[in-house]
Motif scaffolding. Sequence first.
Motif, PDB file in Angstrom:
ATOM      1  N   LEU A 357       0.807  -1.092  -0.027  1.00  0.00           N
ATOM      2  CA  LEU A 357       0.154   0.028  -0.049  1.00  0.00           C
ATOM      3  C   LEU A 357       0.922   1.268   0.057  1.00  0.00           C
ATOM      4  N   VAL A 358       1.958   1.125   0.690  1.00  0.00           N
ATOM      5  CA  VAL A 358       2.902   2.658   1.029  1.00  0.00           C
ATOM      6  C   VAL A 358       3.459   2.801  -0.276  1.00  0.00           C
ATOM      7  N   SER A 359       3.789   1.438  -1.053  1.00  0.00           N
ATOM      8  CA  SER A 359       4.607   1.737  -2.418  1.00  0.00           C
ATOM      9  C   SER A 359       3.466   2.355  -3.377  1.00  0.00           C
ATOM     10  N   LYS A 360       2.269   2.171  -3.436  1.00  0.00           N
ATOM     11  CA  LYS A 360       1.130   2.479  -4.268  1.00  0.00           C
ATOM     12  C   LYS A 360       0.812   3.915  -4.005  1.00  0.00           C
ATOM     13  N   VAL A 361       0.955   4.347  -2.814  1.00  0.00           N
ATOM     14  CA  VAL A 361       0.790   5.751  -2.234  1.00  0.00           C
ATOM     15  C   VAL A 361       1.955   6.610  -2.898  1.00  0.00           C
ATOM     16  N   LEU A 362       3.081   6.165  -2.476  1.00  0.00           N
ATOM     17  CA  LEU A 362       4.129   6.733  -3.409  1.00  0.00           C
ATOM     18  C   LEU A 362       4.162   7.116  -4.684  1.00  0.00           C
ATOM     19  N   ILE A 367       5.718  11.144  -4.502  1.00  0.00           N
ATOM     20  CA  ILE A 367       6.285  11.596  -3.216  1.00  0.00           C
ATOM     21  C   ILE A 367       7.680  11.377  -3.538  1.00  0.00           C
ATOM     22  N   GLU A 368       8.706  12.185  -3.148  1.00  0.00           N
ATOM     23  CA  GLU A 368      10.046  11.923  -3.116  1.00  0.00           C
ATOM     24  C   GLU A 368      10.815  12.503  -1.772  1.00  0.00           C
ATOM     25  N   VAL A 369      11.726  11.835  -1.331  1.00  0.00           N
ATOM     26  CA  VAL A 369      12.311  12.323   0.082  1.00  0.00           C
ATOM     27  C   VAL A 369      12.634  13.702  -0.065  1.00  0.00           C
ATOM     28  N   VAL A 409      12.362   9.440   7.072  1.00  0.00           N
ATOM     29  CA  VAL A 409      11.842  10.697   6.884  1.00  0.00           C
ATOM     30  C   VAL A 409      10.674  10.603   5.667  1.00  0.00           C
ATOM     31  N   LEU A 410      10.796   9.746   4.673  1.00  0.00           N
ATOM     32  CA  LEU A 410       9.880   9.409   3.575  1.00  0.00           C
ATOM     33  C   LEU A 410       8.489   8.898   4.153  1.00  0.00           C
ATOM     34  N   GLU A 411       8.650   8.038   5.208  1.00  0.00           N
ATOM     35  CA  GLU A 411       7.646   7.473   5.955  1.00  0.00           C
ATOM     36  C   GLU A 411       6.706   8.727   6.494  1.00  0.00           C
ATOM     37  N   HIS A 417       0.817  13.175   4.254  1.00  0.00           N
ATOM     38  CA  HIS A 417       0.281  13.180   2.894  1.00  0.00           C
ATOM     39  C   HIS A 417      -1.410  12.469   3.259  1.00  0.00           C
ATOM     40  N   ILE A 418      -1.286  11.455   3.858  1.00  0.00           N
ATOM     41  CA  ILE A 418      -2.513  10.855   4.358  1.00  0.00           C
ATOM     42  C   ILE A 418      -3.283  11.692   5.300  1.00  0.00           C
TER      43      ILE A 418
END
Length: 444
Positions: A357-362, A367-369, A409-411, A417-418
Amino acid sequence: MQVTSEAVSGVARRLNVSVPTSRVNEQFEARLKRTAKTAKINGFRPGKVPLNVVRREYGAGIYQEVVNDVIRDTVFEAIQQEKINAVGMPNIDKVENKDDALVYQATVEVYPEVEVNAFDALEIERKKSEVNDKDVDQMIENLQKQRAAWAETKGMAKKDMQVTFDFEGTVDGEKFEGGTAEDFKLVLGSGRMIPGFEDGIVGMKKGEEKVIDVTFPEDYQAENLAGKAAQFKITVKLVEKQKLPEIDAEFLKIFGLTEEEGVEKLKADVRKNMEREVMNGLRNQVKAATFDALVAANEVEVPAAMLSQEIDRQRQQMIQQFTQQFGAQGAQAFDSSMLPDDLFKEQAEKAVKLGVLVSKVLADAKIEVDPARVEAYINDMASSYEDPTEVIEYFKNDKQQRAQIEAVVLEDQIVDHILAAAKVTNTDVSYEELLKEQQARQQG
């Protein structure tokens, strides 16, 4: 080579592969000739064995080896040709030799394809907390308690006092293994003993004897005692209360402070550390709440290969923790069979779903760090060290360690974002409550 594919399930594809017989025969003849150069058969000199003899003696085995190699090579060609995002190794079946082709089927698990539901339906609790003067005073008292001495008291034993005593336990009038000890030391309220044991000692004085009745918990580790009623004869030898050290020059020196800087500087340093702890605790809480809500709101079919890989990763992580705690000798004595798959399955399945799911959201949000957030994170972490510059340089030069910070940080960016679209409820909690929740999360 001809390839067709079909969906078996949401996370599996079946490939029907047809490889021209000429490809198999070409490799078979080449390998047969190589074998002829080294084959040792009675009646023939090495390297002089006729090809028809080699074919008769070794042909069947060589042909099977060639078929296996061709399947190994072509199945991955087929996966690439069909643009399949495979996970794990393919499973080969229904291998057939036809007149003009080698035909087989391959079933391969694929990376789950998901559509993430809109975030505005997510309900997420975000905790808020601040460090107040009472929290700081309590923390300083805890620091004093960690360095406290014990002083004998002639009064009754109370919570937080240390009692030295002998005990002798019986079940149905019979002594049991581990139920007897002399000069046993116990801080009342520590929760080290079974329920009711410590309560029975409260109020006793030095020299006093008493028999207390307790019941072992149903899930007690010793099965022969689980759920059993027991009696313990207690003989108190010493009752001591804590004597906290004064916050003087010697105490301040422990924390790198001078007498001139005094208790106010100690409080300021303690508050700063507590505030950093609160910030990290709140970040972890809202991240966990956000990711839990994300997983709960979206269906993800988990491929068995990905689940197996995650179970192995979590098992290795636990073994590493065991090694760190008990050393290399302890690790050698550790039996990995004590950690069956079922122990990790629930958490592993959740971790795989979250990763997908996180990969799909990214990907969807592109989203980039954020380099600025990475630098701020490192600077804040470095500020707790004696030489922050050294720590900053370390993360600047070590790409692997910096990558780990970037992942954190990316997390955080994904969570932000959510949260921007979700239904967020803010709840105030005390510093103590926040810490208890964090400890429970880590243990869980």
